[in-house]
Design an enzyme around this catalytic site. Structure first.
Site, PDB file in Angstrom:
ATOM      1  N   GLU A 117      26.948  48.205  59.134  1.00 16.65           N
ATOM      2  CA  GLU A 117      26.838  49.484  59.401  1.00 16.65           C
ATOM      3  C   GLU A 117      28.190  49.855  60.183  1.00 16.65           C
ATOM      4  OE1 GLU A 117      23.143  51.277  60.616  1.00 16.65           O
ATOM      5  OE2 GLU A 117      22.934  49.046  61.346  1.00 16.65           O
ATOM      6  N   HIS A 159      14.562  45.227  56.841  1.00 11.74           N
ATOM      7  CA  HIS A 159      15.229  45.883  55.627  1.00 11.74           C
ATOM      8  C   HIS A 159      15.965  44.510  55.021  1.00 11.74           C
ATOM      9  CE1 HIS A 159      14.500  49.318  57.856  1.00 11.74           C
ATOM     10  NE2 HIS A 159      15.686  49.268  58.780  1.00 11.74           N
TER      11      HIS A 159
END
Ligand code: BG6
Length: 484
Positions: free
Chosen positions: A216, A240
């Protein structure tokens, strides 16, 4: 499908305005929202249905600026209702029940209860729903959707599962992991199981290792207080990354059916070799980006990891000897989620003019987001240069028309929950097994040297030590930002 009543607990929160209502609005716009859908927002804040709609109109116009149309919104917003309510107060659940009966006009309806409150209130809401008779299925299906985080360790996840199962059966429980709602993640199932060319080589005979990266570009922003408790293992890996690993590694189920799919995913987690002893120092690596400790809500001496790299082994016939490298971090070079299937080099090289030593083997890159697609890397001949060759790629773009965006994961997940399809939701055993992989790492990390917390500059690929760490295995990271 029966008409649906969706009750959102925690309706004044960020998730409702940023994700849930925009997803519902988009579904309405695309004609996909089941006829007669009603949404009832519940929170402590003293809105009326009108003031709630007005707030949501503004936030949806902001988050869905490309598709927002005032007249369409007004028609959609008629299905939005609001009821102030306190989770501690049983009488408020009776009022919810009465209001639902009233807006459903006595007709049978499917009711979905969406838990989007503070996670510590999940058990209480569930119990209150049970006591108010709101889980009773005599007038239609009753389902509960649970937002992440699902517990903060194995014990709390088990307690939450018990609390849910006291009121709802497992078939009524829909645990969200929004990564499963992403189109490219589902496409991985199609790629693997609707083609015959990949599956024969999808194993230890042809694959050297697998890399799963969720990088990210953003840092923790205003979520410092939450994040410092969670850290990257709880925030990203337990859910995730392990989901991506399960879908990459699972066997083909007999049919695309919620329980059969999840049975296969669970088998992957059961096959993960438990880390023990020196493994924690050797097979895990943690980092924190420079400047993290200056974030609001973060202690000045925080030891929370914002970056992790893990090496996991899956002990079964397909994957024995094929390490899975999982990596995730905030404040990285770019936003990219990708699964890299790194194939082995050919068993014998007959061309003397090739790059030999540094020759890169075949690679399949599944670009989960952004620029969703698949890239196949292979060697091809350089024209007019003897038998020299270099790495070329075949690219498949999920959405060739870049003016359209991919549907947000919540659209798919809300529709599936409405129709009762739990294939893309986590089952109780799945979340508990995922915690049983993460918990020992969290425990080992309590010791400052196992392994040492490395620091890294923002806008990079994590700590420099992560490069040496994988190079020790004779491998290297695929550090490539997606090209639009
Ligand atoms: C959430 C995490 O579950 O996933 C966030 O709590 C993270 O910290 C987010 O930023 C990433 O989701 P996406 O869909 O933007 O990759």
């Amino acid at each position: 499908m029966q008409p649906v009543s969706l009750v959102i607990f925690g309706a004044s929160g960020d998730l409702t305005s940023r994700k849930l209502v925009p997803a519902l609005y988009q579904l309405y716009q695309r004609g996909r929202l089941p006829e007669g859908t009603r949404v009832l927002g519940v929170a402590r804040r003293g809105y009326t249905s009108e003031t709630w709609r007005a707030e949501l109109a503004a936030s949806t116009a902001q988050y869905e600026s490309r598709s927002f149309q005032t007249d369409l919104w007004q028609r959609f917003a008629e299905c939005l209702h609001y009821q102030p309510g306190d989770i501690e107060n049983p009488r408020d659940f009776q009022s919810i029940r009465e209001l639902l009966d009233q807006i459903e006009q006595g007709r049978p309806a499917t009711r979905l209860y969406y838990l989007s409150t503070l996670p510590r209130l999940y058990e209480q809401v569930t119990t209150q729903l049970g006591e108010a008779g709101l889980a009773d299925e005599s007038q239609g299906s009753r389902r509960i959707i649970v937002e992440k985080p699902f517990g903060s360790d194995l014990e709390s996840a088990r307690n939450l599962n018990h609390a849910l199962h006291r009121v709802f059966s497992e078939k009524q429980v829909f645990r969200i992991d929004h990564y499963l709602g992403k189109e490219t993640v589902q496409n991985l199932l199609v790629l693997r199981f609707a083609n015959s060319i990949f599956e024969p080589i999808w194993n230890r005979n042809y694959i050297d290792h697998v890399q799963i990266t969720v990088a990210e570009e953003v840092d923790v922003g205003s979520r410092g207080a939450y994040y410092d408790e969670a850290g990257v293992l709880r925030d990203m890996v337990q859910n995730h990354l392990l989901q991506l690993m399960m879908i990459t590694a699972m066997e083909a189920p007999a049919r695309y059916d919620a329980d059969l799919v999840r049975d296969e995913k669970v088998k992957v987690l059961r096959s993960v070799r438990p880390l023990e002893g020196a493994d924690f120092a050797q097979n895990t690596l943690r980092g924190q980006y420079e400047g993290y400790r200056q974030t609001d809500g973060v202690p000045a001496n925080s030891q929370t990891a914002t970056f992790v790299a893990l090496k996991l082994n899956i002990d079964n016939w397909r994957w024995n000897g094929v390490p899975f490298y999982l990596r995730s971090g905030k404040a990285m070079s770019c936003r990219t989620s990708q699964i890299v299937i790194q194939f082995r080099t050919p068993p014998h090289m007959l061309f003397s003019e090739g790059p030999r030593k540094s020759m890169e083997a075949n690679r399949l890159v599944i670009q989960v987001q952004p620029a969703e697609g698949i890239h196949m890397h292979f060697q091809s001949k350089v024209p007019d240069a003897g038998m020299r060759f270099n790495l070329s790629h075949l690219d498949f773009r999920f959405q060739p028309d870049r003016t359209q965006s991919m549907p947000d994961a919540y659209q798919r997940l809300l529709l599936d929950a409405m129709s009762g399809d739990a294939s893309l939701f986590a089952r109780s055993d799945e979340v508990e097994l995922a915690w049983s992989i993460v918990d020992p790492i969290l425990a080992a990390w309590k010791s400052p040297a196992t392994p040492r917390l490395l620091s890294y500059p923002p806008a990079d690929w994590g700590p420099a030590g992560a490069v040496d760490w994988i190079e020790r295995d004779g491998r290297s990271w695929y550090d490539v930002c997606p090209v639009f």
